[in-house]
Design a protein around this motif. Structure first.
Motif, PDB file in Angstrom:
ATOM      1  N   GLY A  59      -2.612   4.282   2.752  1.00  0.00           N
ATOM      2  CA  GLY A  59      -3.306   3.015   2.916  1.00  0.00           C
ATOM      3  C   GLY A  59      -3.983   2.509   1.665  1.00  0.00           C
ATOM      4  O   GLY A  59      -4.675   1.483   1.701  1.00  0.00           O
ATOM      5  N   ILE A 100       4.620  -0.841   2.958  1.00  0.00           N
ATOM      6  CA  ILE A 100       4.159   0.514   2.642  1.00  0.00           C
ATOM      7  C   ILE A 100       5.235   1.202   1.809  1.00  0.00           C
ATOM      8  O   ILE A 100       6.379   1.339   2.256  1.00  0.00           O
ATOM      9  N   THR A 155       0.835  -1.195   0.000  1.00  0.00           N
ATOM     10  CA  THR A 155       0.000   0.000   0.000  1.00  0.00           C
ATOM     11  C   THR A 155       0.872   1.248   0.000  1.00  0.00           C
ATOM     12  O   THR A 155       2.083   1.179   0.212  1.00  0.00           O
ATOM     13  N   ASP A 156       0.238   2.401  -0.217  1.00  0.00           N
ATOM     14  CA  ASP A 156       0.963   3.667  -0.139  1.00  0.00           C
ATOM     15  C   ASP A 156       0.811   4.249   1.264  1.00  0.00           C
ATOM     16  O   ASP A 156       0.228   3.622   2.157  1.00  0.00           O
ATOM     17  N   ASP A 157       1.316   5.455   1.465  1.00  0.00           N
ATOM     18  CA  ASP A 157       1.284   6.079   2.794  1.00  0.00           C
ATOM     19  C   ASP A 157      -0.137   6.301   3.308  1.00  0.00           C
ATOM     20  O   ASP A 157      -0.375   6.328   4.513  1.00  0.00           O
TER      21      ASP A 157
END
Length: 255
Positions: free
Chosen positions: A39, A101, A35-37
C-alpha cells in the motif's frame, strides 16, 4: 441598443450547448494512483499510452492525472524494482479512475561462470552495445516533456568564520532549524542533435535571497562518447578505461 430575437436567442443557446458538449468530450480526466503490495505509494512510476505514443509519471505521492479524449487505450505501467503491468481501458465520456498495484520484482540472477584465462562474457555484451551506440544516439529526433524538481534545506549550525562577525552571527540565527523548500516545474524541449530549451511553468522558493539556491537541470545522453567530459562506457575506447564483469541477467516479458 442591441436586441436579441427569439430566433437569434435560440441559436445562441444551441451554440453554447454544442460548445459545452465539445468541452465535455475532450476534457475527461484519467486519474488514479500506483502503490506496491503493502500500500506504499510508488513515486515517479511511468505510464505510457500506446495509442497516443505519449506518457506521464506519478507524483511523489504515487498519484497521476491527465486529460484524454473519448476512446479506448492501452496503458503500460513500469517502475524500477517492480514488475511491469499492462492494461486496457476506455474513456466513456466522463472521468475514469484506476488504482494500480505493482508487485515487487524479485531478481534471481543465474550464476555466471568464468574460466581461468578466458574473457568475461561482459566484454562480448559491451562490444555489441558500443557498436550500436551511434545508431541509438540518433534515433530520437526530438521530444517535449514536463519536469518537476524539488529540493529542501535546513540550517543546523553556523560556521566558525561567520561567528566572527556579531551582526552576521545574529542574522544567521534567524535561518537555523527552519526548513526551506524550492519547487520548480518546467517544460523541456529537445531537438536533435543537441538543442535543449526549457520554459518555467511554476516556481516556488522559500530559501532566503542571500543563499541564491538554483537546482538547475542536467541533460545527459547515455550513448554519447563522453559524459561530463569523461569517457563514456559506450565510447569506442572504453576498454582502456573500464573493466567489465557480468554478474548475471534476467528476462522481462520474454526478452
Amino acid at each position: 441598443m442591441l436586441r436579441l430575437t427569439d430566433k437569434s436567442m435560440r441559436k445562441a443557446i444551441c451554440l453554447l450547448y454544442l460548445s459545452l458538449l465539445l468541452i465535455l468530450s475532450f476534457a475527461q480526466t484519467f486519474k488514479g494512483s500506483v502503490t506496491d503490495d503493502a500500500g506504499n505509494p510508488v513515486p515517479y512510476a511511468a505510464l505510457y499510452l500506446r495509442e497516443t505514443k505519449s506518457g506521464f509519471t506519478t507524483d511523489e505521492h504515487g498519484y497521476f492525472q491527465t486529460q484524454l479524449p473519448r476512446g479506448r487505450y492501452t496503458c503500460e505501467v513500469s517502475s524500477l524494482g517492480f514488475t511491469s503491468q499492462t492494461f486496457s481501458f476506455e474513456m466513456p465520456g466522463h472521468d475514469y479512475e484506476k488504482n494500480l498495484i505493482l508487485a515487487e520484482r524479485i531478481y534471481s540472477l543465474p550464476e555466471v561462470s568464468v574460466l581461468k584465462g578466458s574473457e568475461d562474457p561482459a566484454y562480448a555484451v559491451m562490444r555489441k552495445a558500443i557498436a550500436r551506440a551511434s545508431y541509438y544516439r540518433t534515433q530520437i529526433k526530438g521530444f517535449k516533456a514536463g519536469t518537476y524538481l524539488k529540493g529542501t534545506g535546513k540550517g543546523t549550525s553556523i560556521s566558525a568564520l561567520l561567528k566572527v562577525s556579531k551582526s552576521v552571527r545574529k542574522a544567521s540565527k534567524e535561518f537555523l532549524d527552519k526548513l526551506f523548500v524550492l519547487e520548480e516545474q518546467q517544460q523541456v524541449t529537445f531537438t536533435a542533435p543537441d538543442t535543449w530549451n526549457s520554459r518555467v511553468i511554476a516556481y516556488k522558493n522559500s530559501f532566503p535571497d542571500e543563499l541564491q539556491i538554483d537546482m538547475g537541470m542536467t541533460t545527459v545522453n547515455l550513448y554519447a562518447p563522453e559524459i561530463f567530459d569523461k569517457i563514456s562506457p559506450l565510447n569506442k575506447g572504453a576498454f582502456s578505461y573500464y573493466r567489465f564483469r557480468l554478474d548475471g541477467y534476467y528476462q522481462e516479458t520474454g526478452i
